[in-house]
Design an enzyme around this catalytic site. Structure first.
Site, PDB file in Angstrom:
ATOM      1  N   ALA A  39      -7.508  38.373  30.791  1.00  0.00           N
ATOM      2  CA  ALA A  39      -7.209  37.417  31.868  1.00  0.00           C
ATOM      3  C   ALA A  39      -8.402  37.293  32.808  1.00  0.00           C
ATOM      4  O   ALA A  39      -8.725  36.200  33.292  1.00  0.00           O
ATOM      5  CB  ALA A  39      -5.974  37.867  32.642  1.00  0.00           C
ATOM      6  N   ASP A  40      -9.078  38.400  33.054  1.00  0.00           N
ATOM      7  CA  ASP A  40     -10.264  38.425  33.913  1.00  0.00           C
ATOM      8  C   ASP A  40     -11.380  37.564  33.308  1.00  0.00           C
ATOM      9  O   ASP A  40     -11.981  36.715  33.980  1.00  0.00           O
ATOM     10  CB  ASP A  40     -10.726  39.875  34.099  1.00  0.00           C
ATOM     11  CG  ASP A  40     -11.906  39.998  35.047  1.00  0.00           C
ATOM     12  OD1 ASP A  40     -13.032  39.649  34.646  1.00  0.00           O
ATOM     13  OD2 ASP A  40     -11.712  40.452  36.188  1.00  0.00           O
ATOM     14  N   ARG A  81     -12.699  33.985  34.986  1.00  0.00           N
ATOM     15  CA  ARG A  81     -14.102  33.822  35.407  1.00  0.00           C
ATOM     16  C   ARG A  81     -14.731  32.608  34.718  1.00  0.00           C
ATOM     17  O   ARG A  81     -15.531  31.880  35.319  1.00  0.00           O
ATOM     18  CB  ARG A  81     -14.909  35.093  35.118  1.00  0.00           C
ATOM     19  CG  ARG A  81     -14.545  36.249  36.054  1.00  0.00           C
ATOM     20  CD  ARG A  81     -15.271  37.538  35.649  1.00  0.00           C
ATOM     21  NE  ARG A  81     -14.730  38.687  36.332  1.00  0.00           N
ATOM     22  CZ  ARG A  81     -15.111  39.111  37.545  1.00  0.00           C
ATOM     23  NH1 ARG A  81     -16.069  38.457  38.194  1.00  0.00           N
ATOM     24  NH2 ARG A  81     -14.560  40.171  38.095  1.00  0.00           N
ATOM     25  N   TYR A 136       6.612  37.482  36.788  1.00  0.00           N
ATOM     26  CA  TYR A 136       6.291  36.287  36.012  1.00  0.00           C
ATOM     27  C   TYR A 136       7.276  35.157  36.308  1.00  0.00           C
ATOM     28  O   TYR A 136       6.930  33.978  36.218  1.00  0.00           O
ATOM     29  CB  TYR A 136       6.288  36.619  34.513  1.00  0.00           C
ATOM     30  CG  TYR A 136       5.235  37.652  34.119  1.00  0.00           C
ATOM     31  CD1 TYR A 136       4.099  37.863  34.910  1.00  0.00           C
ATOM     32  CD2 TYR A 136       5.373  38.416  32.968  1.00  0.00           C
ATOM     33  CE1 TYR A 136       3.144  38.800  34.550  1.00  0.00           C
ATOM     34  CE2 TYR A 136       4.419  39.350  32.592  1.00  0.00           C
ATOM     35  CZ  TYR A 136       3.308  39.549  33.387  1.00  0.00           C
ATOM     36  OH  TYR A 136       2.361  40.474  33.027  1.00  0.00           O
ATOM     37  N   HIS A 162       4.531  38.165  23.898  1.00  0.00           N
ATOM     38  CA  HIS A 162       4.240  36.730  23.939  1.00  0.00           C
ATOM     39  C   HIS A 162       5.489  35.863  23.786  1.00  0.00           C
ATOM     40  O   HIS A 162       5.652  34.879  24.501  1.00  0.00           O
ATOM     41  CB  HIS A 162       3.219  36.350  22.855  1.00  0.00           C
ATOM     42  CG  HIS A 162       1.825  36.778  23.189  1.00  0.00           C
ATOM     43  ND1 HIS A 162       0.765  36.609  22.319  1.00  0.00           N
ATOM     44  CD2 HIS A 162       1.303  37.364  24.302  1.00  0.00           C
ATOM     45  CE1 HIS A 162      -0.345  37.082  22.882  1.00  0.00           C
ATOM     46  NE2 HIS A 162      -0.033  37.543  24.077  1.00  0.00           N
ATOM     47  N   LYS A 202      -3.976  34.899  21.541  1.00  0.00           N
ATOM     48  CA  LYS A 202      -3.688  35.301  20.172  1.00  0.00           C
ATOM     49  C   LYS A 202      -3.425  36.819  20.169  1.00  0.00           C
ATOM     50  O   LYS A 202      -3.824  37.491  21.117  1.00  0.00           O
ATOM     51  CB  LYS A 202      -4.847  34.890  19.243  1.00  0.00           C
ATOM     52  CG  LYS A 202      -6.227  35.398  19.695  1.00  0.00           C
ATOM     53  CD  LYS A 202      -6.483  36.784  19.195  1.00  0.00           C
ATOM     54  CE  LYS A 202      -7.290  37.602  20.115  1.00  0.00           C
ATOM     55  NZ  LYS A 202      -7.011  39.040  20.014  1.00  0.00           N
ATOM     56  N   ASP A 219      -4.593  42.169  16.233  1.00  0.00           N
ATOM     57  CA  ASP A 219      -5.570  42.094  17.316  1.00  0.00           C
ATOM     58  C   ASP A 219      -6.941  41.647  16.849  1.00  0.00           C
ATOM     59  O   ASP A 219      -7.580  40.806  17.478  1.00  0.00           O
ATOM     60  CB  ASP A 219      -5.679  43.464  17.997  1.00  0.00           C
ATOM     61  CG  ASP A 219      -6.213  43.337  19.408  1.00  0.00           C
ATOM     62  OD1 ASP A 219      -7.449  43.328  19.565  1.00  0.00           O
ATOM     63  OD2 ASP A 219      -5.419  43.212  20.357  1.00  0.00           O
TER      64      ASP A 219
END
Length: 386
Positions: free
Chosen positions: A17-18, A22, A71, A92, A110, A195
């Site tokens: 998320a960071d 950015r 959320y 998800h 993903k 992953d």
């Protein structure tokens, strides 16, 4: 004309998320984009508001930006156009359903879901509610990926008959991951397939499947998988997939042959052991008139080379650097903005049908490898408490 601006809500405050946030905050002009722009208007942590506030401060999101401790509060914010779901993939399905039921468009990290049944329900729900939904496979939107798909479609290396793709990171798994880390924790759908292997499959699909016209795309006709399970948790630490596709691409021969792919991922050996790209290609796309080699890492490559068959021309090296210090996530965000502007529910570059087919492949790979996850994270019941 003013660029079409999209207001984002960020769901979760972890590393991905960071990076995404950015990139959203970078000036679009550094990548020669003038038609769309992005604003981050809300951030939510599932645990406490202080984490959301720290995320806003750390990433430098300009005010006003709301910070939420749930959320539910994020998806209820009327200022949010689209929610970026950056939670572990175990969550998800539940998180995207929450956003869609609140009437929000969604970009979901993903792997899209844990299984294909969940992916189908998300797409059906988005369709029913007339909402945009996309799996955030950022690699597909890189100029490098677009160039390579175009080269294949133009027949630059002839009929593509084989792709070899690897995305592996060699680590001392017991020391680095233990049993609780998301990479090996089955409660978080851990393991290398969902992953890391998703990127190996991304290269297989965007070269052998996506380069065909939509009405000619056919899922693999055969899948064979070998999986090694991590002795401490049972998540996969190594997965190798062999896929056969019923057509080759660009499929312009009188009798097009089948194509094959080998897609690999591993937690103990690395695609690039010295991390200096000495190993060079992570992906080899092999055609009847030559080969395209893509240097690693598979998820964020910066260079490729075209190697023609003997006597067919010179080797050509192509560099595709990332502009303005960005990581490259802004291109998928730009796609979301354009789709919303144009009233589309899905992206042609990562359509729902293709996300589902890839999830179906991973379901079969897990079945052959004996990898199951806890019932609650495989569940298609919404809501389910995780």
């Amino acid at each position: 004309m003013a660029p079409h601006n999209i207001r984002w809500g960020i769901m979760a405050t972890g590393w991905i998320a960071d990076v995404f946030t950015r990139d959203l905050l970078r000036d679009p002009s550094i990548r020669n984009v003038t038609d769309v722009s992005h604003t981050v208007v809300a951030v939510a942590s599932s645990s406490n508001v202080a984490r959301a506030e720290k995320f806003i401060s750390d990433t430098g999101i300009p005010s006003p930006c709301a910070a939420y401790a749930s959320y539910e509060d994020l998806v209820a914010d009327t200022n949010v156009d689209v929610v970026y779901v950056a939670t572990p993939h175990s969550h998800h399905f539940q998180n995207v359903m929450l956003a869609l039921n609140a009437g929000k468009h969604v970009l979901c990290e993903k792997a899209f879901t844990v299984n294909a049944a969940q992916a189908k329900i998300l797409c059906e729900t988005a369709q029913k509610k007339n909402l945009f939904l996309m799996e955030a496979v950022w690699t597909r939107y890189f100029p490098l990926s677009i160039q390579i798909r175009d080269l294949i479609k133009q027949g630059a290396i002839g009929e593509v008959l084989r792709v070899i793709s690897d995305n592996s990171f060699g680590d001392p798994v017991e020391e680095r991951w233990g049993t609780e880390h998301r990479m090996v924790n089955k409660d978080l759908a851990g393991g290398c397939l969902l992953d890391l292997g998703i990127y190996s499959l991304t290269w297989v699909f965007q070269t052998l499947y996506h380069t065909l016209p939509r009405d000619q795309r056919k899922p693999p006709s055969a899948i064979s998988a070998h999986m090694t399970l991590y002795h401490l948790t049972g998540a996969d630490e190594a997965t190798t997939m062999l896929l056969s596709f019923p057509t080759s691409t660009p499929s312009n021969l009188p009798h097009p042959g089948k194509s094959q792919a080998v897609a690999m991922t591993h937690l103990r050996v690395s695609t690039d052991p010295d991390e200096a790209n000495t190993a060079r290609p992570a992906i080899r796309i092999q055609g009847t008139k030559g080969e395209i080699q893509v240097d690693g890492p598979a998820f964020r490559p910066e260079r490729y080379r075209i190697i023609p068959a003997k006597g067919e021309g010179e080797v050509k090296e192509v560099e595709c650097p990332f502009p303005g210090g960005g990581k490259g996530m802004f291109w998928e965000a730009d796609e979301v903005a354009r789709c919303l502007r144009d009233g589309k529910l899905e992206s042609e570059t990562m359509p729902w049908e293709e996300s589902i087919v890839i999830m179906e492949v991973m379901d079969e790979v897990r079945r052959q490898g004996g990898l199951t996850y806890p019932e609650k994270i495989e569940s298609t019941v919404y809501p389910t408490q995780l």
